[in-house]
Structures are given as structure tokens and as C-alpha cells.
Design a protein around this motif. Structure first.
Motif, short mmCIF file in Angstrom:
data_model
loop_
_atom_site.label_atom_id
_atom_site.label_comp_id
_atom_site.label_asym_id
_atom_site.label_seq_id
_atom_site.Cartn_x
_atom_site.Cartn_y
_atom_site.Cartn_z
N SER A 92 0.94 -1.21 0.10
CA SER A 92 -0.01 0.01 -0.05
C SER A 92 0.77 1.16 -0.03
N GLU A 93 1.92 1.24 0.51
CA GLU A 93 3.03 2.22 0.46
C GLU A 93 4.38 1.61 -0.05
N PRO A 94 5.50 2.70 -0.41
CA PRO A 94 6.57 2.08 -0.65
C PRO A 94 7.21 1.75 0.59
N THR A 95 8.40 0.42 0.52
CA THR A 95 8.47 -0.08 1.96
C THR A 95 9.15 0.73 3.05
N PRO A 96 9.92 1.83 2.74
CA PRO A 96 10.34 2.89 3.89
C PRO A 96 9.00 3.48 4.52
N GLN A 97 8.17 3.88 3.67
CA GLN A 97 7.07 4.60 4.20
C GLN A 97 6.24 3.59 5.13
N MET A 98 5.99 2.34 4.58
CA MET A 98 5.24 1.20 5.20
C MET A 98 5.73 1.13 6.71
N VAL A 99 7.27 0.90 6.76
CA VAL A 99 8.05 0.64 8.12
C VAL A 99 7.83 1.91 9.03
N GLN A 100 7.78 3.19 8.46
CA GLN A 100 7.55 4.24 9.44
C GLN A 100 6.25 4.31 9.74
N THR A 101 5.13 4.03 8.95
CA THR A 101 3.66 3.87 9.40
C THR A 101 3.73 2.60 10.58
N LEU A 102 4.24 1.59 10.48
CA LEU A 102 4.09 0.47 11.34
C LEU A 102 4.69 0.92 12.67
N MET A 103 5.76 1.58 12.64
CA MET A 103 6.56 2.11 13.80
C MET A 103 5.64 3.23 14.76
N LEU A 104 5.26 4.17 13.90
CA LEU A 104 4.21 5.17 14.42
C LEU A 104 3.15 4.34 15.13
N ARG A 105 2.32 3.67 14.56
CA ARG A 105 1.38 2.70 15.02
C ARG A 105 1.66 1.85 16.45
N SER A 106 2.77 1.32 16.12
CA SER A 106 3.26 0.44 17.23
C SER A 106 3.54 1.35 18.49
N ILE A 107 4.13 2.25 18.47
CA ILE A 107 4.29 3.26 19.42
C ILE A 107 3.02 3.83 19.85
N GLU A 108 2.31 4.22 18.99
CA GLU A 108 0.72 4.80 19.48
C GLU A 108 0.22 3.85 20.39
N ALA A 109 0.26 2.55 20.03
CA ALA A 109 -0.54 1.48 20.54
C ALA A 109 -0.26 1.32 22.10
N THR A 110 1.16 1.71 22.42
CA THR A 110 1.39 1.48 23.80
C THR A 110 0.87 2.71 24.82
N GLY A 111 0.56 3.77 24.11
CA GLY A 111 0.01 4.81 24.88
C GLY A 111 1.23 5.53 25.84
N ALA A 112 2.68 5.00 25.79
CA ALA A 112 3.48 5.22 26.50
C ALA A 112 4.46 6.84 26.40
N VAL A 113 3.89 7.42 25.60
CA VAL A 113 4.34 8.78 25.28
C VAL A 113 3.45 9.85 24.85
#
Length: 208
Positions: A92-113
Motif C-alpha cells: 500500500s506504500e513504498p517499503t520505507p514509508q510502510m515501515v515508518q507507519t508501522l513504527m508509528l502505529r506500534s508506539i501509539e498502541a502502547t500509549g507510553a508517550v
């Protein structure tokens, strides 16, 4: 007078021009063919570590990678030195953008920051996540019947105020696709991705 030799040369040139035109039309037609789109999602539930929630801003920078992965096509290697792409499909996105999105969503899911994003809310964030994508491909096994999906990220946490690296981690996930059929390979990508980004989200909380 036009000689037979000259006429043959002219006919040959015309035929080559027509063939070239057909090839160009075919290439345009191939480029216009719609591709099936697949996306990977962050792991469903990633708990925040007890007592780690904090008022910090985290910026996830665009990952870097090799040319073979700087695309939205899905990389599959028939051997270690050859790069090909799964036919008729793309991410759905070029690989670098997709990895960036996955990192964002993973950190968001923790609610830690307090905040995580691609750009800071103000002049700068508190920390930046700097990543290199080493592997993000399926590798066909020697028998040609199955494939191993390999995802490897080199991740650094950088403190913005003095640009110092406070933590570095190599993250790896892998999964076996029991065939080289597209949906089977995508399922293996999803399994390897869950491993990597669950580990990433847990680790980055301890690194900040």
C-alpha cells in the motif's frame, strides 16, 4: 533510380519502427495494469510498561534502505544476489514509508508517550527514531517450493537536544511461507512483521 538494395533497407527500417512502436505500446499497457494492493498492520495489542508513560515527543524519521526496497513492489529473491518482485501485486506504500507507519502505529498502541509523529509539534521532538531497513523480502528456498520471509531493521534512538545516540537495536523477524503463492507469502510477511514491531514497541519504551 531506387535500387532493390535501397528499397530493402527502407522496408527493414519501417518494420523496425513498427516493432519498436508495438513494444512501446506494450510497455505502456503493462505499466497501466492495476496491481492488487496489500498492507501490513501493527500488532493488535502492545501494553505499555508499568510506570513508563511520560510527557515526551517522539519523531519517527523516514527509514533508509537499498534501491531494491525503495519501492512499493514486494521483493522476492530466487537466490541471494537476484532481486525480483511478486507479479501483479504491491504494498500500500513504498517499503520505507510502510515501515515508518508501522513504527508509528506500534508506539501509539502502547500509549507510553505524549506524542509520536513523522514531524515534531514544535521546533523539535525529545527523541527521534532513526532506522535502516536491512531486509524486507521473501527468499525462495533451494527446492523452489517454499519461501522464507526475512525482516531486519537497525534502529537507533537519538536524543534531539544534543543529537546523541542513546540506544541501538537490531530487530529481526522471520516466517516460513509453505508455498510461493502470493497470499501465502503475504501471510508470512504479516507473521514476521508482528514479531519485529511487537519487539520494537516494547524495546523503544525502555530506550527513551
Amino acid at each position: 533510380m531506387i535500387t532493390w538494395q535501397a528499397l530493402r533497407r527502407a522496408m527493414g527500417a519501417t518494420a523496425l519502427a513498427l516493432l519498436s512502436g508495438c513494444a512501446a505500446i506494450s510497455a505502456v499497457s503493462d505499466a497501466a495494469t492495476p496491481l492488487d494492493v496489500f498492507e501490513l498492520r501493527a500488532p493488535g495489542s502492545i501494553p505499555a510498561l508499568a510506570g513508563r508513560a511520560r510527557a515526551q515527543d517522539v519523531i519517527v524519521e523516514m527509514p533508509t534502505t537499498s534501491g531494491a526496497l525503495s519501492t512499493d513492489r514486494i521483493l522476492i529473491r530466487p537466490n541471494p544476489v537476484q532481486a525480483q518482485y511478486l507479479p501483479d501485486v504491491r504494498w500500500s506504500e513504498p517499503t520505507p514509508q510502510m515501515v515508518q507507519t508501522l513504527m508509528l502505529r506500534s508506539i501509539e498502541a502502547t500509549g507510553a508517550v505524549r506524542y509520536v509523529g513523522r514531524t515534531p509539534l514544535g521546533a523539535s521532538g525529545d527523541f527521534a527514531i532513526v532506522t535502516e531497513v536491512i531486509d524486507f523480502q521473501a527468499e525462495v528456498t533451494p527446492d523452489g517450493e517454499t519461501a522464507n520471509v526475512q525482516i531486519t531493521l537497525l534502529v537507533r534512538v537519538v536524543r534531539e537536544r544534543d543529537a546523541s545516540i542513546v540506544a541501538t537495536r537490531s530487530l529481526t523477524g522471520s516466517a516460513v511461507a509453505p508455498s510461493t503463492e502470493t497470499l501465502t507469502v503475504i501471510d508470512a510477511f504479516n507473521a514476521a512483521s508482528d514479531q519485529v514491531f511487537a519487539e520494537f514497541a516494547s524495546w523503544v519504551q525502555t530506550a527513551l
